[in-house]
Design a protein around this motif. Structure first.
Motif, PDB file in Angstrom:
ATOM      1  N   ASN A 173      49.258  36.456  30.124  1.00 48.38           N
ATOM      2  CA  ASN A 173      48.550  36.228  28.872  1.00 48.38           C
ATOM      3  C   ASN A 173      47.114  35.831  29.189  1.00 48.38           C
ATOM      4  O   ASN A 173      46.861  34.742  29.707  1.00 48.38           O
ATOM      5  CB  ASN A 173      49.243  35.136  28.065  1.00 48.38           C
ATOM      6  N   LEU A 174      46.179  36.720  28.865  1.00 44.53           N
ATOM      7  CA  LEU A 174      44.763  36.471  29.103  1.00 44.53           C
ATOM      8  C   LEU A 174      44.202  35.728  27.893  1.00 44.53           C
ATOM      9  O   LEU A 174      43.716  36.329  26.935  1.00 44.53           O
ATOM     10  CB  LEU A 174      44.032  37.793  29.341  1.00 44.53           C
ATOM     11  N   ILE A 175      44.262  34.415  27.958  1.00 45.35           N
ATOM     12  CA  ILE A 175      43.882  33.581  26.824  1.00 45.35           C
ATOM     13  C   ILE A 175      42.368  33.354  26.784  1.00 45.35           C
ATOM     14  O   ILE A 175      41.727  33.485  25.739  1.00 45.35           O
ATOM     15  CB  ILE A 175      44.608  32.222  26.892  1.00 45.35           C
ATOM     16  N   GLY A 176      41.787  33.007  27.905  1.00 45.77           N
ATOM     17  CA  GLY A 176      40.375  32.649  27.950  1.00 45.77           C
ATOM     18  C   GLY A 176      39.455  33.844  28.047  1.00 45.77           C
ATOM     19  O   GLY A 176      39.789  34.880  28.640  1.00 45.77           O
ATOM     20  N   GLU A 177      38.270  33.708  27.475  1.00 44.16           N
ATOM     21  CA  GLU A 177      37.271  34.767  27.535  1.00 44.16           C
ATOM     22  C   GLU A 177      36.901  35.058  28.984  1.00 44.16           C
ATOM     23  O   GLU A 177      36.742  34.153  29.810  1.00 44.16           O
ATOM     24  CB  GLU A 177      36.025  34.345  26.764  1.00 44.16           C
ATOM     25  N   GLY A 178      36.784  36.353  29.304  1.00 44.67           N
ATOM     26  CA  GLY A 178      36.378  36.764  30.638  1.00 44.67           C
ATOM     27  C   GLY A 178      37.451  36.656  31.701  1.00 44.67           C
ATOM     28  O   GLY A 178      37.155  36.834  32.889  1.00 44.67           O
ATOM     29  N   SER A 179      38.686  36.383  31.329  1.00 46.11           N
ATOM     30  CA  SER A 179      39.742  36.255  32.333  1.00 46.11           C
ATOM     31  C   SER A 179      40.278  37.628  32.739  1.00 46.11           C
ATOM     32  O   SER A 179      40.141  38.620  32.017  1.00 46.11           O
ATOM     33  CB  SER A 179      40.870  35.354  31.833  1.00 46.11           C
ATOM     34  N   VAL A 180      40.905  37.664  33.925  1.00 44.14           N
ATOM     35  CA  VAL A 180      41.271  38.932  34.547  1.00 44.14           C
ATOM     36  C   VAL A 180      42.683  38.858  35.113  1.00 44.14           C
ATOM     37  O   VAL A 180      43.094  37.836  35.665  1.00 44.14           O
ATOM     38  CB  VAL A 180      40.289  39.277  35.692  1.00 44.14           C
ATOM     39  N   CYS A 181      43.420  39.963  34.984  1.00 46.17           N
ATOM     40  CA  CYS A 181      44.734  40.094  35.631  1.00 46.17           C
ATOM     41  C   CYS A 181      44.820  41.453  36.306  1.00 46.17           C
ATOM     42  O   CYS A 181      44.488  42.482  35.704  1.00 46.17           O
ATOM     43  CB  CYS A 181      45.860  39.951  34.611  1.00 46.17           C
ATOM     44  N   ASP A 182      45.271  41.448  37.550  1.00 46.68           N
ATOM     45  CA  ASP A 182      45.515  42.678  38.285  1.00 46.68           C
ATOM     46  C   ASP A 182      46.948  42.626  38.805  1.00 46.68           C
ATOM     47  O   ASP A 182      47.296  41.727  39.581  1.00 46.68           O
ATOM     48  CB  ASP A 182      44.528  42.836  39.442  1.00 46.68           C
ATOM     49  N   THR A 183      47.792  43.557  38.376  1.00 52.64           N
ATOM     50  CA  THR A 183      49.210  43.555  38.739  1.00 52.64           C
ATOM     51  C   THR A 183      49.554  44.820  39.503  1.00 52.64           C
ATOM     52  O   THR A 183      49.330  45.925  39.007  1.00 52.64           O
ATOM     53  CB  THR A 183      50.095  43.469  37.485  1.00 52.64           C
ATOM     54  N   LYS A 184      50.103  44.647  40.699  1.00 57.45           N
ATOM     55  CA  LYS A 184      50.582  45.778  41.492  1.00 57.45           C
ATOM     56  C   LYS A 184      52.044  45.527  41.862  1.00 57.45           C
ATOM     57  O   LYS A 184      52.390  44.468  42.376  1.00 57.45           O
ATOM     58  CB  LYS A 184      49.749  45.945  42.764  1.00 57.45           C
ATOM     59  N   THR A 185      52.892  46.520  41.589  1.00 55.36           N
ATOM     60  CA  THR A 185      54.328  46.388  41.853  1.00 55.36           C
ATOM     61  C   THR A 185      54.841  47.632  42.565  1.00 55.36           C
ATOM     62  O   THR A 185      54.514  48.754  42.159  1.00 55.36           O
ATOM     63  CB  THR A 185      55.114  46.203  40.542  1.00 55.36           C
TER      64      THR A 185
ATOM     65  N   THR B 266      56.199  45.332  32.706  1.00 55.37           N
ATOM     66  CA  THR B 266      54.945  44.691  33.110  1.00 55.37           C
ATOM     67  C   THR B 266      54.010  44.701  31.914  1.00 55.37           C
ATOM     68  O   THR B 266      53.711  45.768  31.370  1.00 55.37           O
ATOM     69  CB  THR B 266      54.296  45.427  34.293  1.00 55.37           C
ATOM     70  N   GLU B 267      53.570  43.514  31.507  1.00 53.50           N
ATOM     71  CA  GLU B 267      52.729  43.418  30.308  1.00 53.50           C
ATOM     72  C   GLU B 267      51.506  42.542  30.589  1.00 53.50           C
ATOM     73  O   GLU B 267      51.609  41.480  31.187  1.00 53.50           O
ATOM     74  CB  GLU B 267      53.522  42.823  29.141  1.00 53.50           C
ATOM     75  N   VAL B 268      50.363  43.022  30.130  1.00 49.73           N
ATOM     76  CA  VAL B 268      49.151  42.213  30.118  1.00 49.73           C
ATOM     77  C   VAL B 268      48.717  42.082  28.666  1.00 49.73           C
ATOM     78  O   VAL B 268      48.469  43.085  27.992  1.00 49.73           O
ATOM     79  CB  VAL B 268      48.028  42.830  30.967  1.00 49.73           C
ATOM     80  N   HIS B 269      48.654  40.844  28.201  1.00 51.78           N
ATOM     81  CA  HIS B 269      48.406  40.545  26.792  1.00 51.78           C
ATOM     82  C   HIS B 269      47.015  39.933  26.659  1.00 51.78           C
ATOM     83  O   HIS B 269      46.758  38.846  27.174  1.00 51.78           O
ATOM     84  CB  HIS B 269      49.473  39.567  26.290  1.00 51.78           C
ATOM     85  N   HIS B 270      46.117  40.645  25.973  1.00 51.05           N
ATOM     86  CA  HIS B 270      44.730  40.227  25.849  1.00 51.05           C
ATOM     87  C   HIS B 270      44.528  39.422  24.558  1.00 51.05           C
ATOM     88  O   HIS B 270      44.718  39.949  23.454  1.00 51.05           O
ATOM     89  CB  HIS B 270      43.806  41.444  25.817  1.00 51.05           C
ATOM     90  N   TYR B 271      44.127  38.180  24.711  1.00 55.95           N
ATOM     91  CA  TYR B 271      43.766  37.335  23.574  1.00 55.95           C
ATOM     92  C   TYR B 271      42.263  37.030  23.569  1.00 55.95           C
ATOM     93  O   TYR B 271      41.622  36.976  22.519  1.00 55.95           O
ATOM     94  CB  TYR B 271      44.541  36.017  23.602  1.00 55.95           C
ATOM     95  N   GLY B 272      41.695  36.781  24.743  1.00 54.32           N
ATOM     96  CA  GLY B 272      40.290  36.407  24.850  1.00 54.32           C
ATOM     97  C   GLY B 272      39.368  37.609  24.894  1.00 54.32           C
ATOM     98  O   GLY B 272      39.765  38.719  25.271  1.00 54.32           O
ATOM     99  N   LYS B 273      38.121  37.409  24.539  1.00 54.82           N
ATOM    100  CA  LYS B 273      37.118  38.464  24.607  1.00 54.82           C
ATOM    101  C   LYS B 273      36.789  38.785  26.066  1.00 54.82           C
ATOM    102  O   LYS B 273      36.900  37.936  26.950  1.00 54.82           O
ATOM    103  CB  LYS B 273      35.847  38.023  23.878  1.00 54.82           C
ATOM    104  N   ASN B 274      36.361  40.040  26.282  1.00 57.12           N
ATOM    105  CA  ASN B 274      35.922  40.477  27.608  1.00 57.12           C
ATOM    106  C   ASN B 274      36.985  40.268  28.687  1.00 57.12           C
ATOM    107  O   ASN B 274      36.670  39.989  29.849  1.00 57.12           O
ATOM    108  CB  ASN B 274      34.639  39.749  28.022  1.00 57.12           C
ATOM    109  N   THR B 275      38.231  40.368  28.324  1.00 62.39           N
ATOM    110  CA  THR B 275      39.305  40.241  29.315  1.00 62.39           C
ATOM    111  C   THR B 275      39.629  41.603  29.915  1.00 62.39           C
ATOM    112  O   THR B 275      39.409  42.646  29.299  1.00 62.39           O
ATOM    113  CB  THR B 275      40.565  39.629  28.683  1.00 62.39           C
ATOM    114  N   GLU B 276      40.178  41.568  31.128  1.00 59.45           N
ATOM    115  CA  GLU B 276      40.452  42.817  31.838  1.00 59.45           C
ATOM    116  C   GLU B 276      41.836  42.765  32.459  1.00 59.45           C
ATOM    117  O   GLU B 276      42.164  41.828  33.194  1.00 59.45           O
ATOM    118  CB  GLU B 276      39.401  43.048  32.920  1.00 59.45           C
ATOM    119  N   GLY B 277      42.650  43.770  32.165  1.00 54.19           N
ATOM    120  CA  GLY B 277      44.003  43.828  32.703  1.00 54.19           C
ATOM    121  C   GLY B 277      44.315  45.179  33.303  1.00 54.19           C
ATOM    122  O   GLY B 277      44.083  46.215  32.674  1.00 54.19           O
ATOM    123  N   THR B 278      44.832  45.164  34.532  1.00 52.84           N
ATOM    124  CA  THR B 278      45.170  46.399  35.228  1.00 52.84           C
ATOM    125  C   THR B 278      46.612  46.331  35.709  1.00 52.84           C
ATOM    126  O   THR B 278      47.032  45.333  36.300  1.00 52.84           O
ATOM    127  CB  THR B 278      44.247  46.619  36.438  1.00 52.84           C
TER     128      THR B 278
END
Length: 436
Positions: free
Chosen positions: A277-289, A303-315
């Protein structure tokens, strides 16, 4: 109407275990609250996989007493291969079934205020910290029946806390050894990286023999506070007779980063949830499985990346290899909430099938509730690329060896990310054994 389910445990067992451990009242109350909700909560329903006949809750006894290891020489050879013996054992926790087997933290980290210990010692000695983060932000006990089961009966795990402005430059490692299926492996790992901190953590779940059976219910929480960075690696190699539910959950504050590198190599039926869960602005998650399925094994990975904050990045990057009559399902979810402007959600899921009767499913899902964002996905299911195979064979490489090289290259994006050489070597060996 609520259907009452018969469990091999009751409130008395939970109260007795909590008292025996000397747990504070708040932890005991959370156990009992979760137990009270079990029958009212729905069972987990992973997409495209029926688990109604799988055993997730039946066991003979809640814990078993296993021998701790007095020193490194007593470690099983399987464990020794996972650690850096030449560099000295500095930051390592080994758990043998439900027993603390070995624990070591360097003086340097202690002086910096880093806490690394087993979960129940942390509950007693660092209760305020654990209470603040244990199943509160990243995951809740009442999400479904298996999370409530976990909260009520957790019987092992580890706690890692990195204080503000502390950079841990050496990897921290946990090894969870499972060789007695009479008791379930209900393990909880809680990692908290405070503001402006950084840490690399690696965990291993291993069965010492192929005959081990039982139930595993594993939850890991990673809390990355403002401007912190957590690199998380894991290699799971539980035996064929172990039915596993594993949930690795992340929570990021402003400008925080979580990087997941997961080698899911269990031989038994496995349900995995990995959500950040990308709660904060500008936070990042990179997931490799990376995953390998073989035999009659059924595995489902969400595998889920949930964007709440602005400018978040999920891969999200999922690579799986399936052989024999195994079934592997990848559910990749990128969710961008309304208000998460300028966010970027990308995912790729690819499955390589080595046998005619193997089955692989790759299901990319994008759920977008905001206009000003970037999002994309790619998915493929197929056999070894004949062009790649032809190229290698034209260089004098035999077909079997060429296929092996292609498979290793296919899984390399995760293998290369593991920071501990012994763990990386272990994953390569497991891959080699499974695809032979």
């Amino acid at each position: 109407m609520t259907t009452q389910t018969q469990y091999p445990f009751d409130q008395g067992l939970i109260e007795s275990f909590s008292s025996k451990n000397g747990e504070p009242s708040w932890f005991k109350e959370r156990r009992l609250d979760a137990f009270g909700k079990l029958d009212s909560l729905p069972m987990l329903k992973p997409g495209k996989t029926k688990i109604t006949k799988w055993n997730f809750t039946e066991f003979k006894q809640h814990t078993v007493n296993s021998e701790p290891f007095s020193d490194v020489e007593q470690f099983p050879e399987t464990v020794k291969r996972l650690i850096d013996l030449e560099g000295g054992i500095k930051n390592l926790y080994v758990q043998h079934n439900q027993t603390v087997g070995f624990r070591s933290v360097s003086d340097e980290l202690k002086e910096k205020g880093v806490i690394f210990t087993d979960l129940f010692t942390a509950v007693k000695d660092h209760g305020e910290l654990v209470q603040k983060y244990f199943m509160t932000d990243a995951i809740k006990p009442d999400e479904h029946r298996l999370t409530a089961f976990h909260a009520a009966l957790v019987n092992g795990g580890a706690f890692l806390y990195v204080p503000k402005n502390v950079e841990v430059t050496v990897p921290i490692q946990s090894i969870f050894v499972h060789d007695n299926g009479d008791a379930p492996l209900i393990n909880h790992v809680l990692i908290v990286a405070d503001e402006n901190s950084s840490v690399t953590y690696v965990e291993n779940y291993i069965s010492l023999n192929d005959q081990t059976e039982g139930v595993a219910n594993i939850i890991t929480e990673v809390i990355a506070l403002a401007n912190s960075r957590v690199k998380f690696g894991a290699v799971d190699t539980l035996a064929k007779g172990v039915t596993t539910y594993v949930n690795r959950r992340g929570y990021t504050a402003r400008d925080a980063q979580i990087e997941w590198a997961l080698g899911m190599m269990n031989d038994g039926h496995t349900i995995s949830e990995n959500e950040t869960n990308l709660i904060g602005e500008g936070s990042v998650c990179d997931t490799k499985t990376v995953v390998i399925g073989r035999g009659e094994q059924i595995q489902n990975f969400t595998t889920e990346v949930h964007h709440y904050g602005k400018n978040t990045e999920g891969t999200i990057l999922n690579h799986g290899v399936v052989k024999d009559r195994a079934i592997t399902v990848f559910n990749g979810i990128g969710k961008i909430e309304h208000g998460a402007t300028k966010s970027n959600a990308q995912q790729e899921s690819r499955v390589l099938m080595l046998s005619e009767n193997a089955r692989g499913d790759a299901n990319p899902i994008l759920l977008i509730d905001e206009d000003d964002v970037l999002a994309g996905h790619a998915a493929s299911v197929g056999r070894v690329d004949p062009i790649q195979l032809y190229y290698l064979m034209s260089r004098g490489i035999m077909k079997e060896e060429a296929e092996r090289l292609i498979i290793h290259g296919f899984l390399e994006p995760v293998v290369s990310q593991l920071p501990i050489e012994g763990v990386k070597k272990q994953l390569i060996e497991v891959i080699e054994r499974k695809v032979q």
